[in-house]
Structures are given as structure tokens and as C-alpha cells.
Design an enzyme around this catalytic site. Structure first.
Site, PDB file in Angstrom:
ATOM      1  N   CYS A 222      -3.234   3.081   6.151  1.00 39.79           N
ATOM      2  CA  CYS A 222      -3.292   2.276   7.379  1.00 39.79           C
ATOM      3  C   CYS A 222      -2.270   2.757   8.406  1.00 39.79           C
ATOM      4  O   CYS A 222      -2.548   2.775   9.608  1.00 39.79           O
ATOM      5  CB  CYS A 222      -3.021   0.811   7.066  1.00 39.79           C
ATOM      6  SG  CYS A 222      -4.192   0.091   5.924  1.00 39.79           S
TER       7      CYS A 222
HETATM    8  C1  BEZ Z   1      -3.454   2.140   2.368  1.00 41.89           C
HETATM    9  O1  BEZ Z   1      -3.497   1.860   3.546  1.00 41.89           O
HETATM   10  O2  BEZ Z   1      -2.856   3.124   1.974  1.00 41.89           O
HETATM   11  C2  BEZ Z   1      -4.150   1.284   1.361  1.00 41.89           C
HETATM   12  C3  BEZ Z   1      -4.236  -0.085   1.553  1.00 41.89           C
HETATM   13  C4  BEZ Z   1      -4.868  -0.853   0.606  1.00 41.89           C
HETATM   14  C5  BEZ Z   1      -5.418  -0.265  -0.520  1.00 41.89           C
HETATM   15  C6  BEZ Z   1      -5.355   1.112  -0.697  1.00 41.89           C
HETATM   16  C7  BEZ Z   1      -4.709   1.896   0.256  1.00 41.89           C
END
Ligand code: BEZ
Length: 208
Positions: free
Chosen positions: A45
Site C-alpha cells: 500500500c
Molecule cells: C501490503 O500492503 O503490503 C499488504 C496489506 C495487506 C495484506 C497483504 C499486503
């Protein structure tokens, strides 16, 4: 029921990092790139928020406003934006919806319980100035989106609207486009006086 292409994007009023917004008013005469992501302070994210901020000028050139969403609070978003700016070398200015009670995530079917009961998956809604949903994409939590594709599809949609043409697989701005079957050869002569390449009666390629 899930939202479909051509539906009016449901309106909502909500707190964001730039204050309270009414979604339709906020879109105004622009297009909107409305996207959800699972959570603040997570790695994938962070790169996606950074990329959206870095592409500010590309979105602005296309008259597109960006709006992020996760099921976190404004306070959490504000703290996280400092990390996004620092690690992605950018200056994030677009609003991020604070949807801690999942009001908007439910409205837009952004929570897919097979992935998570509480966090949103990576959905994309491209919404036009008439507030119609023109494109949806859904990515899993583990996979960051391809922002070249997001810009490419906005270019294709805006060209479809302006020139009434369709775009072939992997089309890029400047490539030949397709005369849609709804335009007869008679009508096409007026619209495309430069002529076209008829590979099949239903497959007519034209340079714009
Ligand atoms: C991420 O943004 O890295 C992420 C968020 C939730 C689950 C898996 C990855």
C-alpha cells in the site's frame, strides 16, 4: 449486488485527510480514480500511495482526481502519509477516505471476506464526470496495481468518448484504433476520410 459498468457511482459523505467530502460534489466536472487498499503502514500500500502521488501531473493532465480509501482513521492516515512521502520521495496531496466503520467499503463491495473480514481488497473504480462507473478492477492484497495500465485505460476511455472508436489489445496512445461495428462503411467514410485498413468486414483499423 455488486456495482456494474454504467451504474451511477453511489454517492457518500465522509471524512478524509482533506476534510469532509460529498463524493459527487468532489468529483465535479472531473473524472475520478477511486481506489481502496487494505491498511495503512503496510508495504504494498505504501508503494501504491506513493505512485499515485508521483503521478499527480499525469492524472491532472487527464482531468482525473485521485481518492484513496482504507478502513483506518484520519489520524492514522495522516501519520502514514509522512512515511509514504519519506520512503517514496513524494508529496501526497490527494485525499484518503477514513472508513473505519466500513460504510463506503460496504457500499462499493470492497471487502471480500475470502481475503479479509475487515480490510478492503485493492479495487479500482474509474468514474466519469457524469458519475458513471466506467471501469472496475480488483486486485488481491498481495499484488500492487499497474499504474501504467490505469493511465492507459483512462486514455482509452477518454478517446472512446471523444472519437467514438474502440481500442485493440495492448493499445497505446498513437496506435491505430478500431472502427466499431456500429458504424457502417457509409458513415465511416464521412468520419474517417483518411480511409482504413479492412482486415475483415468486422475488423477495420484506422489511424487517427
Ligand atoms: C501490503 O500492503 O503490503 C499488504 C496489506 C495487506 C495484506 C497483504 C499486503
Amino acid at each position: 449486488m455488486s456495482l456494474r459498468l454504467g451504474d451511477t457511482a453511489p454517492n457518500f459523505q465522509i471524512d478524509t485527510t482533506k476534510g469532509k467530502i460529498d463524493f459527487h460534489e468532489w468529483i465535479g466536472d472531473s473524472w475520478a480514480f477511486f481506489f481502496s487498499h487494505p491498511a495503512d503502514f503496510t508495504p504494498v500500500c505504501t508503494t501504491e500511495m506513493g505512485r499515485t502521488a508521483q503521478l499527480h501531473d499525469e492524472f491532472a493532465k487527464r482531468n482525473v482526481k485521485s481518492l484513496g480509501l482504507s478502513t483506518d482513521t484520519v489520524e492514522e492516515h495522516d501519520k502514514w502519509i509522512l512515511d509514504v512521502n519519506d520512503t517514496q520521495n513524494t508529496d501526497l496531496q490527494f485525499p484518503i477516505v477514513a472508513d473505519a466503520d466500513h460504510k463506503v467499503a460496504q457500499l462499493y463491495d470492497m471487502i471480500h471476506p475470502g481475503e479479509s473480514e475487515t480490510a478492503a481488497v485493492r479495487t479500482v473504480f474509474i468514474i466519469d464526470p457524469n458519475k458513471k462507473i466506467r471501469l472496475t478492477m480488483t486486485y488481491p492484497m498481495s499484488t500492487g496495481r499497474n499504474f501504467d495500465e490505469i493511465l492507459r485505460v483512462i486514455d482509452a476511455l477518454q478517446l472512446n468518448d471523444k472519437s467514438k472508436v474502440a481500442t485493440p489489445a495492448d493499445w497505446r496512445p498513437g496506435d491505430d484504433v478500431i472502427i466499431p461495428p456500429s458504424i457502417s462503411n457509409e458513415a465511416a467514410k464521412d468520419i474517417f476520410p483518411q480511409g482504413w485498413n479492412e482486415l475483415r468486414p468486422y475488423l477495420r483499423m484506422v489511424k487517427l
